[in-house]
Design an enzyme around this catalytic site. Structure first.
Site, PDB file in Angstrom:
ATOM      1  N   TYR A  60      38.916  26.451  36.756  1.00 45.74           N
ATOM      2  CA  TYR A  60      39.538  26.832  37.111  1.00 45.74           C
ATOM      3  C   TYR A  60      40.961  27.055  36.897  1.00 45.74           C
ATOM      4  CZ  TYR A  60      40.505  31.232  40.814  1.00 45.74           C
ATOM      5  OH  TYR A  60      40.973  33.183  40.277  1.00 45.74           O
ATOM      6  N   SER A  99      46.195  33.707  38.230  1.00 46.96           N
ATOM      7  CA  SER A  99      45.993  33.207  39.649  1.00 46.96           C
ATOM      8  C   SER A  99      47.451  31.817  39.488  1.00 46.96           C
ATOM      9  CB  SER A  99      45.243  32.312  39.342  1.00 46.96           C
ATOM     10  OG  SER A  99      45.165  31.868  41.144  1.00 46.96           O
TER      11      SER A  99
HETATM   12  N1  LIG Z   1      40.174  36.621  45.439  1.00 48.72           N
HETATM   13  C1  LIG Z   1      41.297  35.547  45.368  1.00 48.72           C
HETATM   14  O1  LIG Z   1      41.820  34.729  46.241  1.00 48.72           O
HETATM   15  C2  LIG Z   1      41.527  35.580  43.984  1.00 48.72           C
HETATM   16  C3  LIG Z   1      43.194  34.818  43.986  1.00 48.72           C
HETATM   17  C4  LIG Z   1      43.054  34.815  42.131  1.00 48.72           C
HETATM   18  C5  LIG Z   1      43.527  35.367  41.180  1.00 48.72           C
HETATM   19  N2  LIG Z   1      42.596  35.324  41.664  1.00 48.72           N
HETATM   20  C6  LIG Z   1      41.120  36.323  40.616  1.00 48.72           C
HETATM   21  O2  LIG Z   1      41.423  38.330  40.951  1.00 48.72           O
HETATM   22  C7  LIG Z   1      39.759  38.003  39.764  1.00 48.72           C
HETATM   23  C8  LIG Z   1      38.633  39.327  40.509  1.00 48.72           C
HETATM   24  O3  LIG Z   1      39.047  38.357  41.866  1.00 48.72           O
HETATM   25  P1  LIG Z   1      37.903  38.757  43.572  1.00 48.72           P
HETATM   26  O4  LIG Z   1      38.714  37.812  43.935  1.00 48.72           O
HETATM   27  O5  LIG Z   1      38.060  40.147  43.184  1.00 48.72           O
HETATM   28  O6  LIG Z   1      36.677  38.231  42.923  1.00 48.72           O
HETATM   29  P2  LIG Z   1      35.343  39.105  43.323  1.00 48.72           P
HETATM   30  O7  LIG Z   1      35.179  40.025  44.415  1.00 48.72           O
HETATM   31  O8  LIG Z   1      34.317  38.132  43.015  1.00 48.72           O
HETATM   32  O9  LIG Z   1      34.763  40.127  41.901  1.00 48.72           O
HETATM   33  C9  LIG Z   1      35.018  38.901  40.249  1.00 48.72           C
HETATM   34  C10 LIG Z   1      34.548  40.189  39.824  1.00 48.72           C
HETATM   35  O10 LIG Z   1      34.154  39.801  38.433  1.00 48.72           O
HETATM   36  C11 LIG Z   1      32.480  40.538  38.174  1.00 48.72           C
HETATM   37  N3  LIG Z   1      32.424  39.295  37.275  1.00 48.72           N
HETATM   38  C12 LIG Z   1      31.715  38.129  37.664  1.00 48.72           C
HETATM   39  N4  LIG Z   1      31.433  36.982  36.552  1.00 48.72           N
HETATM   40  C13 LIG Z   1      31.133  38.238  35.764  1.00 48.72           C
HETATM   41  C14 LIG Z   1      30.386  38.323  34.770  1.00 48.72           C
HETATM   42  N5  LIG Z   1      29.628  36.883  34.331  1.00 48.72           N
HETATM   43  N6  LIG Z   1      30.519  39.751  34.007  1.00 48.72           N
HETATM   44  C15 LIG Z   1      30.783  40.628  34.444  1.00 48.72           C
HETATM   45  N7  LIG Z   1      31.615  40.361  35.282  1.00 48.72           N
HETATM   46  C16 LIG Z   1      31.524  39.517  35.796  1.00 48.72           C
HETATM   47  C17 LIG Z   1      31.925  40.352  39.188  1.00 48.72           C
HETATM   48  O11 LIG Z   1      31.483  41.227  39.367  1.00 48.72           O
HETATM   49  P3  LIG Z   1      28.993  41.662  38.918  1.00 48.72           P
HETATM   50  O12 LIG Z   1      28.897  39.865  39.549  1.00 48.72           O
HETATM   51  O13 LIG Z   1      28.818  42.508  39.584  1.00 48.72           O
HETATM   52  O14 LIG Z   1      29.350  40.636  37.593  1.00 48.72           O
HETATM   53  C18 LIG Z   1      33.313  41.066  40.430  1.00 48.72           C
HETATM   54  O15 LIG Z   1      33.174  42.947  40.280  1.00 48.72           O
HETATM   55  C19 LIG Z   1      39.649  37.224  38.901  1.00 48.72           C
HETATM   56  O16 LIG Z   1      39.809  36.438  37.687  1.00 48.72           O
HETATM   57  C20 LIG Z   1      39.631  35.908  39.996  1.00 48.72           C
HETATM   58  O17 LIG Z   1      40.019  35.073  39.639  1.00 48.72           O
HETATM   59  C21 LIG Z   1      41.376  36.468  42.740  1.00 48.72           C
END
Ligand SMILES: NC(=O)c1ccc[n+]([C@@H]2O[C@H](COP(=O)([O-])OP(=O)(O)OC[C@H]3O[C@@H](n4cnc5c(N)ncnc54)[C@H](OP(=O)(O)O)[C@@H]3O)[C@@H](O)[C@H]2O)c1
Length: 255
Positions: free
Chosen positions: A153, A140
């Site tokens: 985080y 990130s």
């Molecule tokens: N969105 C942003 O602004 C942003 C910015 C920078 C980086 N990121 C990074 O991008 C990645 C994806 O984030 P996102 O924003 O798309 O979040 P999201 O929509 O909340 O998706 C997170 C995914 O991770 C899975 N997950 C969470 N806890 C888990 C566990 N204990 N075991 C297995 N799977 C798990 C969730 O599935 P289940 O709940 O079904 O398990 C979901 O599929 C993350 O690494 C996040 O830190 C996001």
């Protein structure tokens, strides 16, 4: 050299950026293993991808913070290697470190760091032996600066960026691509428009997939975030720390 991947495992594919990775890969004809906890969402996505793109999709329901369930994913990767691993699953607890439950933050480290390291370790020896393959690790922008209000985080994402860059250097000459993807704020719901601050999840996933296939060490999606990167590195750390802390305090006060 650009690599194309016939098989991939994507963690956190049930929603958000991970679902976009799965959709884009399937659209390129890649057979998939999709991993997350919400089986209903994974099953629905699998049915849609099989119907739309005629690819093979295997669903693994696993909580990657649980050593036993995570172990099953590691064994799957060792037994039947994939050509691309996307370590996307991640989570962040927001609030002052001392006020957040310690357990939540340790779980965050288990998911964002331990699972990513273990799955990377499960695939790399095979990729090195075959002389090809890719690992895309999702960090990130918050890994580049202090993160008051999300200290754990931010620290996990700094770890992912540092770890992945080092492993990139170790294996690049062996034909294996290890890439760090550093998104800024990304809208995770469908059809949300991008604006100056917010990226669309599909553009983030596409940029990451292109970067790993080309063997880039680092991918920062979005011109606005690429423009901010040099400033993050050049601004004296005390100034940066004070600025992000002020932003965090103002955001907390306005809630
Ligand atoms: N969105 C942003 O602004 C942003 C910015 C920078 C980086 N990121 C990074 O991008 C990645 C994806 O984030 P996102 O924003 O798309 O979040 P999201 O929509 O909340 O998706 C997170 C995914 O991770 C899975 N997950 C969470 N806890 C888990 C566990 N204990 N075991 C297995 N799977 C798990 C969730 O599935 P289940 O709940 O079904 O398990 C979901 O599929 C993350 O690494 C996040 O830190 C996001």
């Amino acid at each position: 050299m650009r690599q194309a991947y016939r098989t991939a495992l994507v963690t956190g594919a049930s929603s958000g950026i991970g679902e976009s990775f799965a959709r884009l890969l399937a659209g390129r004809g890649t057979d998939l293993v999709i991993v997350a906890r919400r089986t209903d969402l994974l099953d629905r996505l699998a049915r849609d991808l099989v119907e739309r793109y005629r690819v093979a999709v295997e669903v693994i329901a696993a909580d990657l913070t649980d050593p036993v369930q995570r172990g099953a994913v590691e064994r799957r990767l060792r037994a039947e290697p994939v050509e691309l691993l996307v370590n996307n699953a991640g989570y962040g607890a927001f609030g002052p470190f001392a006020e957040l439950p310690l357990g939540d933050q340790l779980t965050e480290i288990e998911l964002n760091v331990t699972a990513l390291v273990r799955l990377t370790h499960a695939v790399l020896p095979g990729m090195i032996a075959r002389g090809r393959g890719g690992v895309l690790n999702v960090a990130s922008m918050s890994g580049f600066a202090p993160s008051p209000g999300s200290a754990t985080y931010g620290a996990t994402k700094a770890y992912v960026a540092s770890f992945s860059e080092s492993v990139h250097a170790e294996v690049a000459a062996k034909g294996v691509h290890v890439t760090t993807l550093c998104p800024g704020f990304t809208r995770t719901e469908d059809d949300a428009p991008a604006n100056l601050l917010w990226l669309r999840r599909e553009e983030v996933a596409r940029a990451g997939l292109d970067a790993v296939s080309l063997g880039r060490a680092l991918c920062v999606p979005g011109a606005q975030y690429r423009a901010a990167l040099p400033a993050l590195k050049l601004v004296p750390r005390p100034l940066l720390r004070a600025a992000v802390n002020r932003m965090w305090q103002q955001a907390s006060d306005s809630r």
